[in-house]
Design a protein around this motif. Structure first.
Motif, PDB file in Angstrom:
ATOM      1  N   ILE A  19     -11.739  -1.011  -8.190  1.00  9.09           N
ATOM      2  CA  ILE A  19     -10.647  -1.185  -7.233  1.00  9.09           C
ATOM      3  C   ILE A  19     -11.085  -0.752  -5.844  1.00  9.09           C
ATOM      4  O   ILE A  19     -12.080  -0.050  -5.677  1.00  9.09           O
ATOM      5  N   MET A  20     -10.314  -1.166  -4.853  1.00  8.73           N
ATOM      6  CA  MET A  20     -10.420  -0.579  -3.522  1.00  8.73           C
ATOM      7  C   MET A  20      -9.555   0.671  -3.531  1.00  8.73           C
ATOM      8  O   MET A  20      -8.366   0.611  -3.845  1.00  8.73           O
ATOM      9  N   SER A  21     -10.142   1.812  -3.199  1.00  6.81           N
ATOM     10  CA  SER A  21      -9.370   3.054  -3.187  1.00  6.81           C
ATOM     11  C   SER A  21      -8.261   2.997  -2.133  1.00  6.81           C
ATOM     12  O   SER A  21      -8.462   2.471  -1.036  1.00  6.81           O
ATOM     13  N   ALA A  22      -7.102   3.542  -2.477  1.00 12.08           N
ATOM     14  CA  ALA A  22      -6.023   3.712  -1.500  1.00 12.08           C
ATOM     15  C   ALA A  22      -5.924   5.182  -1.079  1.00 12.08           C
ATOM     16  O   ALA A  22      -4.965   5.574  -0.422  1.00 12.08           O
ATOM     17  N   ILE A  23      -6.936   5.969  -1.452  1.00  9.56           N
ATOM     18  CA  ILE A  23      -6.956   7.403  -1.119  1.00  9.56           C
ATOM     19  C   ILE A  23      -8.102   7.664  -0.146  1.00  9.56           C
ATOM     20  O   ILE A  23      -7.900   8.219   0.935  1.00  9.56           O
ATOM     21  N   ASP A  24      -9.286   7.227  -0.514  1.00  9.00           N
ATOM     22  CA  ASP A  24     -10.448   7.281   0.383  1.00  9.00           C
ATOM     23  C   ASP A  24     -10.338   5.996   1.191  1.00  9.00           C
ATOM     24  O   ASP A  24     -11.083   5.039   0.990  1.00  9.00           O
ATOM     25  N   PHE A  25      -9.428   5.988   2.130  1.00  9.60           N
ATOM     26  CA  PHE A  25      -8.865   4.756   2.676  1.00  9.60           C
ATOM     27  C   PHE A  25      -8.348   4.996   4.092  1.00  9.60           C
ATOM     28  O   PHE A  25      -7.767   6.035   4.384  1.00  9.60           O
ATOM     29  N   THR A  26      -8.573   4.024   4.970  1.00  6.83           N
ATOM     30  CA  THR A  26      -7.945   4.062   6.298  1.00  6.83           C
ATOM     31  C   THR A  26      -7.276   2.718   6.567  1.00  6.83           C
ATOM     32  O   THR A  26      -7.663   1.692   6.012  1.00  6.83           O
ATOM     33  N   VAL A  27      -6.292   2.760   7.424  1.00  4.76           N
ATOM     34  CA  VAL A  27      -5.648   1.500   7.822  1.00  4.76           C
ATOM     35  C   VAL A  27      -5.309   1.603   9.307  1.00  4.76           C
ATOM     36  O   VAL A  27      -4.763   2.606   9.756  1.00  4.76           O
ATOM     37  N   ASP A  28      -5.677   0.572  10.043  1.00  2.30           N
ATOM     38  CA  ASP A  28      -5.413   0.573  11.479  1.00  2.30           C
ATOM     39  C   ASP A  28      -4.742  -0.720  11.903  1.00  2.30           C
ATOM     40  O   ASP A  28      -4.918  -1.758  11.264  1.00  2.30           O
ATOM     41  N   ILE A  87       6.762  -4.408 -10.060  1.00  2.00           N
ATOM     42  CA  ILE A  87       5.607  -3.606  -9.661  1.00  2.00           C
ATOM     43  C   ILE A  87       4.450  -4.000 -10.568  1.00  2.00           C
ATOM     44  O   ILE A  87       4.560  -3.925 -11.788  1.00  2.00           O
ATOM     45  N   PRO A  88       3.321  -4.456  -9.972  1.00  2.00           N
ATOM     46  CA  PRO A  88       2.212  -4.909 -10.815  1.00  2.00           C
ATOM     47  C   PRO A  88       1.511  -3.730 -11.478  1.00  2.00           C
ATOM     48  O   PRO A  88       1.338  -2.684 -10.860  1.00  2.00           O
ATOM     49  N   ASN A  89       1.105  -3.899 -12.735  1.00  2.00           N
ATOM     50  CA  ASN A  89       0.412  -2.828 -13.461  1.00  2.00           C
ATOM     51  C   ASN A  89      -1.082  -2.786 -13.204  1.00  2.00           C
ATOM     52  O   ASN A  89      -1.688  -1.730 -13.299  1.00  2.00           O
ATOM     53  N   ASP A  90      -1.688  -3.924 -12.927  1.00  2.00           N
ATOM     54  CA  ASP A  90      -3.141  -3.929 -12.753  1.00  2.00           C
ATOM     55  C   ASP A  90      -3.525  -3.013 -11.593  1.00  2.00           C
ATOM     56  O   ASP A  90      -2.993  -3.135 -10.476  1.00  2.00           O
ATOM     57  N   PRO A  91      -4.464  -2.083 -11.830  1.00  2.00           N
ATOM     58  CA  PRO A  91      -4.770  -1.079 -10.797  1.00  2.00           C
ATOM     59  C   PRO A  91      -5.213  -1.656  -9.447  1.00  2.00           C
ATOM     60  O   PRO A  91      -4.836  -1.147  -8.401  1.00  2.00           O
ATOM     61  N   MET A  92      -6.030  -2.699  -9.476  1.00  2.00           N
ATOM     62  CA  MET A  92      -6.481  -3.288  -8.192  1.00  2.00           C
ATOM     63  C   MET A  92      -5.281  -3.872  -7.434  1.00  2.00           C
ATOM     64  O   MET A  92      -5.183  -3.720  -6.217  1.00  2.00           O
ATOM     65  N   GLY A 100     -11.235   0.717   2.347  1.00  2.00           N
ATOM     66  CA  GLY A 100     -11.204   1.692   1.258  1.00  2.00           C
ATOM     67  C   GLY A 100     -12.484   1.651   0.461  1.00  2.00           C
ATOM     68  O   GLY A 100     -13.072   0.571   0.263  1.00  2.00           O
ATOM     69  N   LYS A 101     -12.887   2.781  -0.028  1.00  2.64           N
ATOM     70  CA  LYS A 101     -14.117   2.855  -0.814  1.00  2.64           C
ATOM     71  C   LYS A 101     -13.929   2.054  -2.099  1.00  2.64           C
ATOM     72  O   LYS A 101     -12.863   2.110  -2.728  1.00  2.64           O
ATOM     73  N   PHE A 102     -14.965   1.300  -2.481  1.00  2.00           N
ATOM     74  CA  PHE A 102     -14.877   0.634  -3.773  1.00  2.00           C
ATOM     75  C   PHE A 102     -15.150   1.651  -4.870  1.00  2.00           C
ATOM     76  O   PHE A 102     -16.154   2.373  -4.834  1.00  2.00           O
ATOM     77  N   LEU A 103     -14.304   1.702  -5.856  1.00  2.00           N
ATOM     78  CA  LEU A 103     -14.491   2.604  -6.999  1.00  2.00           C
ATOM     79  C   LEU A 103     -14.720   1.774  -8.250  1.00  2.00           C
ATOM     80  O   LEU A 103     -13.811   1.079  -8.709  1.00  2.00           O
ATOM     81  N   PRO A 104     -15.930   1.816  -8.807  1.00  2.00           N
ATOM     82  CA  PRO A 104     -16.181   1.051 -10.047  1.00  2.00           C
ATOM     83  C   PRO A 104     -15.597   1.794 -11.249  1.00  2.00           C
ATOM     84  O   PRO A 104     -15.615   3.026 -11.302  1.00  2.00           O
TER      85      PRO A 104
END
Lengths: 149, 149, 149, 149, 149, 149, 149, 149, 149, 149
Positions: free
Chosen positions: D114-123, C82-87, D141-145
């Motif tokens: 990162i790309m958010s995996a919460i504020d996120f959709t997948v189709d 499992i990768p640790n880097d958040p992205m 997904g929303k980009f979160l700086p």
């Protein structure tokens, strides 16, 4: 709604009470033995036609036929990363010892890509041999080249 | 004393500078391509005769020949239990999906035991196919029945 | 013989000293940015033509071009399961949370099989949004139906 | 108090007896198919309004609606770090092979984050193709700086 | 091109020879101590302005400043899933013992979603106490509600 | 003799049928919400007085009170080393990214030792914010210096 | 700046060339043998006074003294979860077999909490015995009761 | 035939209904408390005499006595390599931090070998202390020298 | 100060240049072949007398003799829990398949306890057999009964 | 259809009620004790003749005999890679410490190959010794040379 686990138990019981081997069942339904066993153990899905033939051969009901047609979540029997059973472990050992050599030979011939494990068949044969009969396993998978885009 | 890792690098460099494929080297030394690659990658050991032929083909020295003859500690390349490389992973996937079916078919035919991975050969072939050529892998191992004592 | 690790370092240094982004390099060689980055990081292989264009853009030598054309052993950067880097982890999280739903939707539409990760492209886009711009990732893989044989 | 596991079984049984697909259920309740499947499989939570629509479509009771509204402990189906099922594994493979390239392209464009995996959709979509239809998966997904404080 | 590992060594040496603490460096550059330490240890990236201030305080060169601005691959120091160092392990223990209670309290208040670890700050304070001073750690992350689409 | 698992189910059912939140229960018994949830989920033990108040609030019997007072074997819910649930995972991610920086700041201030996770409290608050409310988590543990003997 | 690894090597070399045992060094510096060994192996930190005594005894320089005073990241020698060395493994085995009984006896006597491993000493003694001398290990840690807040 | 799990439940119930502590039971049967707890929890086996005394003290039947006398498969409660419970984890932490120092001190005194964990006793005591009472754990195992043959 | 790794390389080089087998070296020094190999590979320690004989046979210096006498940290070669090398793996397989049967037979005969792996010898012999020679491995360890105290 | 788990329970109950040891049962059926135990514990399969003898000795029915004849999936009792039980662990420790020495001695004598764990027997004996009786374990497996093809 019967799940794959219950389906497998029902099939194994029927198979035992009828004293059938996988290759005999396979012949009845016109499929290969390894595929037939794989499907009945819950690791592959059947078409409606195959499911009906299978349940006819084994005198089982529509719930089994329905379960045979479901797409399984595959590989869940492998609870640990490395299987302990010696017959199953040997495939892991073959990967450990011969994997890199096979990869190189395939990719020198075909380029960067893989042998598909989906568009794929595997068959088992007995090869008679005076020093002791041998197991011959033939795997056959479409070569899939990596896209470059 | 050259170790298997240095031997492998020497062989891969020579092979590249001579633009040889494993099947060409294999033909020169009278062995199969997968075995030849496996031995040169350090996962098998050569006889003296084979080691000399191999180093002759590749213009390499006695230290390489000596290293080729050593019994390797096999499988150390596989740093994690499950290989990530897609070509190598497919063998793990085949075990996950088709392992139980293969085991059942082999053991119904041969009884309780295993296909040897030692008294064993594996070969790779290209199978031409209009929908895309296929990789054919033939494994052939002696059946070993479990002793009961 | 330059290995993928040294090739990657050479490319990253050249890219930095020329202040180039992956999408700029990609445009120069007529490929997609994600594929270009993947190949330069050592996880894909280039054709001879692409390798020459890439090394021309970056003023690098033939050893780099040769290394770019080698079939890599992929995924070795992922030292832990499992990768640790958040992205990078977010892709694992997406699999954890949405994997079963995606699998069901794909297999209801296409039947038992998989989306290929070989005959496959993936692209990244910026989607402007007043509440904060969004990352759009488009994956596109051939559906491969399981063989029944 | 019905838990997510029992809720999932109740929904899958009702869905099967009514011969409904996820996309049909999704259309009835005005949501996307992947989200609908994810929620019914217990990996997402519904609002009261959605829960009522869902149980109305499937003729299920308030206990199911209540269970749909609970916040799940997500990802528990993934008993091992790396999933064995081939369809699910491909997402892990995509991460292994293309993860670093995607990360670099996203971060060159958006900066460290990162790309958010919460504020996120997948189709999921079917893309018709004469060489074989393709699966198109669009993640958004929303980009979160990263904050610097 | 200096990598994060070399950057970290250069910073730690300069910091030691100047007898500076993280909170002193932090004050000089106008940032918080935990963030400053995190960035200098290679787990966060600096803006150009911060990188220049940091290297000015520590009398280090542009290569260090450049390395500070790179997006890191984070978390690679954690070679095993569970850290052995007792100070670091306590965070794992807090997750083991209090994680489920925290999750429930957060989700009862905010609904289904998470505390962001990206739009996030963490600060450390000494709390004086006659029975022994205490460590106070304040985490502050934006709540991100799960999308339903 | 009721075990912690049955106790937890009894409490969650009573809590749901009375529509109580953890912070409401906590206020009734004069304790903090996170501790109250942790104890009811089976990860902490209550004094007799607290156990009686808790079961009074929830109309539960002496078997639940007894079970609340038992010393639990803590952390058994965490079946895998790394939790998959995104809300819980974020604590692991915080450890991965910020752990080393926190450790350094704490030890520069306090010397070699740890923040206790036993003589420890953790509280959760909502922090209102026009850009989206934030979760504030305050951890407070006694500093324990390493003995040298 | 000397790191703990180099410090350890310097100390072990000096110790060997002077033919000193840990208990002899410990006596010289007025500390216990296990602590002295632990500190010299890099798993504990020394005060300035102890560091100077230690380097005086071993004729080592200030860089070693400085390194002895650093707070270590502890436990990194334990590369795998379970140690293979038989002497070290026995502590793991003691935990496996006697851990639950010890926990119950401690918690029946002291209530819910732990024996500290920080406010803690451990000593080793030889116990003479006609059937073979015995190793006596005495651990002594402050009991820390869990807070309830 | 009662197994160790059922035996343990029967004993814990009887112990609770009689309000007995392990040290009280131990005194009745003339054994040490940690051993008594270990045996009753299923990690050690009793002689017939001890088994009869134990069941007499607890008013339990012959099936419990029989189960107490069985050789257990030990350590199965430890489902993961590293225990999560903080009291149990501390033994793992002691091994991580102090293991190498203990090993060195023991082997300098006794030579190459181990402290037996079989010919072994472990006892727990309360040590009164004005700053907070302490847990004293005394381990005592025969030294076993490695054979050289 | 030579470490075990360098010692092992020195010995293997000398052994190879002198064309000696382990059993020949063993005979020269009056020890068993498996023990001799184990000691030279760094997994056991020699007495001074043996160390001097060994280095005399191999024409190696005092640094090698010193290193042979050090107590090793054993088992570090086993980087993964399960060895991949087929010859080594077979011992793991024997444990998997025959371990429980051996345990039962030993404990029915001797009572609750173990076969020591410290007060232990292991020897290897060739057993001639017309169907193929056999490897005979004789393990001999003192039975250690569990203490009850 | 009785599975191996139920078969094992039936056999252990009958064995206990008849107060038989494995070596007594083994003598009745003319097989070795370790094999007999292994088969009854579900890790080996019996011939029809042996199965009938076994069930006759134990007064068990045909369902048990049938289950004894099934090919088992072996090694599933070993839920973790490394067994915790001390008697079983010792085999793992022997592999850790003596594995490499054994491998070298076997392969110097026999060449590259393995000792079979299939064409294999293992027996246990008591060796009387005034200093404490010893367990003697004799393993005997056919040497299998690696094929070169």
């Amino acid at each position: 709604m019967m799940d794959k686990q219950a389906m497998k138990q029902a099939i194994l019981s029927a198979k035992k009470s009828k004293s059938l081997r996988w290759d005999q069942i396979a012949q009845e339904i016109g499929m290969a033995p390894v595929w037939t066993a794989t499907c009945c153990l819950g690791e592959a899905s059947a078409t409606q036609e195959i499911a009906q033939k299978l349940t006819a051969v084994l005198d089982l009901g529509d719930d089994v036929a329905d379960a045979l047609m479901e797409c399984p979540t595959k590989g869940e029997w492998l609870a640990r990363s490395i299987p302990n059973d010696p017959m199953l472990y040997r495939f892991y050992e073959i990967l450990s010892v011969f994997g890199p050599g096979i990869k190189d030979c395939v990719q020198e011939e075909f380029g960067d890509g893989i042998m598909s494990a989906i568009d794929f068949t595997v068959d088992v044969e007995r090869e008679e041999n005076p020093k002791g009969d041998r197991v011959k396993i033939v795997m056959n998978g479409k070569f899939l080249p990596y896209m470059r885009w």
